[in-house]
Design a protein around this motif. Structure first.
Motif, PDB file in Angstrom:
ATOM      1  N   LEU A   1      18.620  24.965 -65.993  1.00  0.00           N
ATOM      2  CA  LEU A   1      18.499  26.154 -66.835  1.00  0.00           C
ATOM      3  C   LEU A   1      17.041  26.372 -67.218  1.00  0.00           C
ATOM      4  O   LEU A   1      16.534  27.502 -67.149  1.00  0.00           O
ATOM      5  CB  LEU A   1      19.373  26.011 -68.087  1.00  0.00           C
ATOM      6  CG  LEU A   1      19.258  27.128 -69.129  1.00  0.00           C
ATOM      7  CD1 LEU A   1      19.596  28.492 -68.540  1.00  0.00           C
ATOM      8  CD2 LEU A   1      20.149  26.811 -70.328  1.00  0.00           C
ATOM      9  N   GLN A   2      16.345  25.318 -67.578  1.00  0.00           N
ATOM     10  CA  GLN A   2      14.925  25.412 -67.947  1.00  0.00           C
ATOM     11  C   GLN A   2      14.113  26.024 -66.797  1.00  0.00           C
ATOM     12  O   GLN A   2      13.252  26.868 -67.016  1.00  0.00           O
ATOM     13  CB  GLN A   2      14.383  24.031 -68.291  1.00  0.00           C
ATOM     14  CG  GLN A   2      12.910  24.011 -68.615  1.00  0.00           C
ATOM     15  CD  GLN A   2      12.673  23.868 -70.090  1.00  0.00           C
ATOM     16  OE1 GLN A   2      13.411  23.196 -70.778  1.00  0.00           O
ATOM     17  NE2 GLN A   2      11.649  24.527 -70.578  1.00  0.00           N
ATOM     18  N   ALA A   3      14.392  25.588 -65.570  1.00  0.00           N
ATOM     19  CA  ALA A   3      13.671  26.114 -64.406  1.00  0.00           C
ATOM     20  C   ALA A   3      13.935  27.609 -64.223  1.00  0.00           C
ATOM     21  O   ALA A   3      13.005  28.377 -63.938  1.00  0.00           O
ATOM     22  CB  ALA A   3      14.054  25.345 -63.156  1.00  0.00           C
ATOM     23  N   LEU A   4      15.169  28.040 -64.399  1.00  0.00           N
ATOM     24  CA  LEU A   4      15.475  29.475 -64.272  1.00  0.00           C
ATOM     25  C   LEU A   4      14.799  30.281 -65.374  1.00  0.00           C
ATOM     26  O   LEU A   4      14.293  31.379 -65.130  1.00  0.00           O
ATOM     27  CB  LEU A   4      16.987  29.709 -64.304  1.00  0.00           C
ATOM     28  CG  LEU A   4      17.768  29.333 -63.059  1.00  0.00           C
ATOM     29  CD1 LEU A   4      19.256  29.502 -63.298  1.00  0.00           C
ATOM     30  CD2 LEU A   4      17.333  30.158 -61.862  1.00  0.00           C
ATOM     31  N   LEU A   5      14.796  29.736 -66.582  1.00  0.00           N
ATOM     32  CA  LEU A   5      14.177  30.444 -67.700  1.00  0.00           C
ATOM     33  C   LEU A   5      12.666  30.588 -67.508  1.00  0.00           C
ATOM     34  O   LEU A   5      12.063  31.554 -67.978  1.00  0.00           O
ATOM     35  CB  LEU A   5      14.460  29.711 -69.018  1.00  0.00           C
ATOM     36  CG  LEU A   5      15.924  29.715 -69.480  1.00  0.00           C
ATOM     37  CD1 LEU A   5      16.103  28.777 -70.669  1.00  0.00           C
ATOM     38  CD2 LEU A   5      16.401  31.115 -69.806  1.00  0.00           C
ATOM     39  N   ALA A   6      12.068  29.653 -66.799  1.00  0.00           N
ATOM     40  CA  ALA A   6      10.618  29.678 -66.569  1.00  0.00           C
ATOM     41  C   ALA A   6      10.210  30.598 -65.422  1.00  0.00           C
ATOM     42  O   ALA A   6       9.033  30.909 -65.268  1.00  0.00           O
ATOM     43  CB  ALA A   6      10.117  28.262 -66.297  1.00  0.00           C
ATOM     44  N   ASP A   7      11.174  31.041 -64.627  1.00  0.00           N
ATOM     45  CA  ASP A   7      10.885  31.876 -63.457  1.00  0.00           C
ATOM     46  C   ASP A   7      11.108  33.349 -63.822  1.00  0.00           C
ATOM     47  O   ASP A   7      12.236  33.756 -64.114  1.00  0.00           O
ATOM     48  CB  ASP A   7      11.792  31.461 -62.308  1.00  0.00           C
ATOM     49  CG  ASP A   7      11.429  32.115 -60.992  1.00  0.00           C
ATOM     50  OD1 ASP A   7      10.966  33.275 -60.989  1.00  0.00           O
ATOM     51  OD2 ASP A   7      11.625  31.462 -59.951  1.00  0.00           O
TER      52      ASP A   7
ATOM     53  N   LYS B   1      23.158  24.646 -74.562  1.00  0.00           N
ATOM     54  CA  LYS B   1      23.216  25.552 -75.712  1.00  0.00           C
ATOM     55  C   LYS B   1      21.989  25.378 -76.596  1.00  0.00           C
ATOM     56  O   LYS B   1      21.376  26.365 -77.026  1.00  0.00           O
ATOM     57  CB  LYS B   1      24.494  25.306 -76.513  1.00  0.00           C
ATOM     58  CG  LYS B   1      24.624  26.188 -77.746  1.00  0.00           C
ATOM     59  CD  LYS B   1      25.900  25.873 -78.501  1.00  0.00           C
ATOM     60  CE  LYS B   1      26.015  26.676 -79.782  1.00  0.00           C
ATOM     61  NZ  LYS B   1      27.230  26.316 -80.532  1.00  0.00           N
ATOM     62  N   VAL B   2      21.616  24.132 -76.849  1.00  0.00           N
ATOM     63  CA  VAL B   2      20.441  23.859 -77.677  1.00  0.00           C
ATOM     64  C   VAL B   2      19.203  24.500 -77.055  1.00  0.00           C
ATOM     65  O   VAL B   2      18.439  25.194 -77.726  1.00  0.00           O
ATOM     66  CB  VAL B   2      20.251  22.337 -77.870  1.00  0.00           C
ATOM     67  CG1 VAL B   2      18.932  22.032 -78.548  1.00  0.00           C
ATOM     68  CG2 VAL B   2      21.422  21.743 -78.649  1.00  0.00           C
ATOM     69  N   LEU B   3      19.005  24.287 -75.756  1.00  0.00           N
ATOM     70  CA  LEU B   3      17.857  24.856 -75.054  1.00  0.00           C
ATOM     71  C   LEU B   3      17.876  26.380 -75.085  1.00  0.00           C
ATOM     72  O   LEU B   3      16.870  27.025 -75.414  1.00  0.00           O
ATOM     73  CB  LEU B   3      17.834  24.362 -73.606  1.00  0.00           C
ATOM     74  CG  LEU B   3      16.828  25.049 -72.678  1.00  0.00           C
ATOM     75  CD1 LEU B   3      15.397  24.774 -73.127  1.00  0.00           C
ATOM     76  CD2 LEU B   3      17.048  24.603 -71.244  1.00  0.00           C
ATOM     77  N   PHE B   4      19.012  26.970 -74.742  1.00  0.00           N
ATOM     78  CA  PHE B   4      19.093  28.435 -74.633  1.00  0.00           C
ATOM     79  C   PHE B   4      18.894  29.098 -75.986  1.00  0.00           C
ATOM     80  O   PHE B   4      18.197  30.113 -76.089  1.00  0.00           O
ATOM     81  CB  PHE B   4      20.429  28.829 -74.005  1.00  0.00           C
ATOM     82  CG  PHE B   4      20.479  30.250 -73.526  1.00  0.00           C
ATOM     83  CD1 PHE B   4      19.663  30.675 -72.488  1.00  0.00           C
ATOM     84  CD2 PHE B   4      21.342  31.165 -74.095  1.00  0.00           C
ATOM     85  CE1 PHE B   4      19.703  31.988 -72.024  1.00  0.00           C
ATOM     86  CE2 PHE B   4      21.400  32.476 -73.645  1.00  0.00           C
ATOM     87  CZ  PHE B   4      20.573  32.885 -72.608  1.00  0.00           C
ATOM     88  N   GLN B   5      19.487  28.547 -77.034  1.00  0.00           N
ATOM     89  CA  GLN B   5      19.314  29.153 -78.350  1.00  0.00           C
ATOM     90  C   GLN B   5      17.887  28.999 -78.868  1.00  0.00           C
ATOM     91  O   GLN B   5      17.403  29.844 -79.607  1.00  0.00           O
ATOM     92  CB  GLN B   5      20.318  28.565 -79.344  1.00  0.00           C
ATOM     93  CG  GLN B   5      21.723  29.052 -79.080  1.00  0.00           C
ATOM     94  CD  GLN B   5      22.731  28.557 -80.077  1.00  0.00           C
ATOM     95  OE1 GLN B   5      22.649  27.428 -80.560  1.00  0.00           O
ATOM     96  NE2 GLN B   5      23.699  29.395 -80.397  1.00  0.00           N
ATOM     97  N   LYS B   6      17.222  27.934 -78.447  1.00  0.00           N
ATOM     98  CA  LYS B   6      15.825  27.729 -78.850  1.00  0.00           C
ATOM     99  C   LYS B   6      14.914  28.736 -78.162  1.00  0.00           C
ATOM    100  O   LYS B   6      13.997  29.282 -78.771  1.00  0.00           O
ATOM    101  CB  LYS B   6      15.398  26.307 -78.498  1.00  0.00           C
ATOM    102  CG  LYS B   6      13.990  25.970 -78.878  1.00  0.00           C
ATOM    103  CD  LYS B   6      13.669  24.530 -78.510  1.00  0.00           C
ATOM    104  CE  LYS B   6      12.209  24.213 -78.804  1.00  0.00           C
ATOM    105  NZ  LYS B   6      11.861  22.853 -78.392  1.00  0.00           N
ATOM    106  N   THR B   7      15.158  28.992 -76.880  1.00  0.00           N
ATOM    107  CA  THR B   7      14.280  29.867 -76.102  1.00  0.00           C
ATOM    108  C   THR B   7      14.690  31.334 -76.145  1.00  0.00           C
ATOM    109  O   THR B   7      13.851  32.216 -75.998  1.00  0.00           O
ATOM    110  CB  THR B   7      14.216  29.415 -74.632  1.00  0.00           C
ATOM    111  OG1 THR B   7      15.540  29.443 -74.079  1.00  0.00           O
ATOM    112  CG2 THR B   7      13.637  28.009 -74.513  1.00  0.00           C
ATOM    113  N   HIS B   8      15.970  31.603 -76.302  1.00  0.00           N
ATOM    114  CA  HIS B   8      16.487  32.982 -76.293  1.00  0.00           C
ATOM    115  C   HIS B   8      17.526  33.161 -77.408  1.00  0.00           C
ATOM    116  O   HIS B   8      18.717  33.389 -77.125  1.00  0.00           O
ATOM    117  CB  HIS B   8      17.115  33.297 -74.932  1.00  0.00           C
ATOM    118  CG  HIS B   8      16.122  33.378 -73.826  1.00  0.00           C
ATOM    119  ND1 HIS B   8      15.578  32.261 -73.244  1.00  0.00           N
ATOM    120  CD2 HIS B   8      15.552  34.448 -73.223  1.00  0.00           C
ATOM    121  CE1 HIS B   8      14.731  32.636 -72.307  1.00  0.00           C
ATOM    122  NE2 HIS B   8      14.681  33.953 -72.277  1.00  0.00           N
TER     123      HIS B   8
END
Length: 164
Positions: free
Chosen positions: A16-22, A50-57
């Motif tokens: 997910l982190q890789a997709l969010l960075a692209d 969920k933790v990552l996605f809510q932090k970034t978006h």
């Protein structure tokens, strides 16, 4: 490309982190398993994705459906008009009515060299069976478990000292 991401554990969060960075990908929503009690004190804990996605978006939806065939859930996904879904260790079989929603289909990242070691513990199975190598498979999916046309595979050697 508008993506709905299906994934739950820490293994999935790195993808997910890789997709969010692209910048090519626009992850419009996350679908993950419900928060679960963890540890002796049974502290309700959110999945890593969920933790990552809510932090970034924080402005984007996170769905944690108990039933994937819930009409309200399906309508919420349909309203997102996704081009594709990316599935990485989501943890449940996704019904056909959900798989039919994205315009271009569904891509699954599976932590084994399919068709070998389907199921919930493919990395552990490769180690337990003494395989010399394992890998990651990227595939299109259909309604069957770990099934569909393979797009690509990456292989890597397992050391003799690997453990479960």
């Amino acid at each position: 490309m508008r993506i709905i991401y299906f994934g739950t554990p820490a293994f999935s969060a790195s993808f997910l982190q890789a997709l969010l960075a692209d910048s090519f990908f626009d992850v419009t929503a996350l679908v993950c398993q419900p928060d679960e009690p963890v540890g002796r004190k049974k502290i309700l804990t959110a999945p890593a994705t969920k933790v990552l996605f809510q932090k970034t978006h924080p402005d984007r939806p996170v769905f944690q459906p108990v039933k994937l065939k819930d009409p309200a859930f399906i309508e919420s996904l349909r309203a997102l008009s996704a081009d594709a879904c990316v599935i990485v260790a989501y943890g449940r079989i996704i019904p056909q009515m959900v798989l039919d929603l994205p315009k271009f289909g569904n891509v699954n990242v599976h932590p084994s060299l399919l068709p070998l070691w389907r199921g919930p513990s493919p990395m552990q199975a490769a180690i337990a069976h003494g395989d010399a190598e394992t890998g990651v498979t990227i595939m299109l999916i259909d309604a069957e478990m770990d099934h569909g046309p393979l797009l690509t595979q990456t292989r890597f050697a397992l050391a003799e000292h690997e453990t479960l």
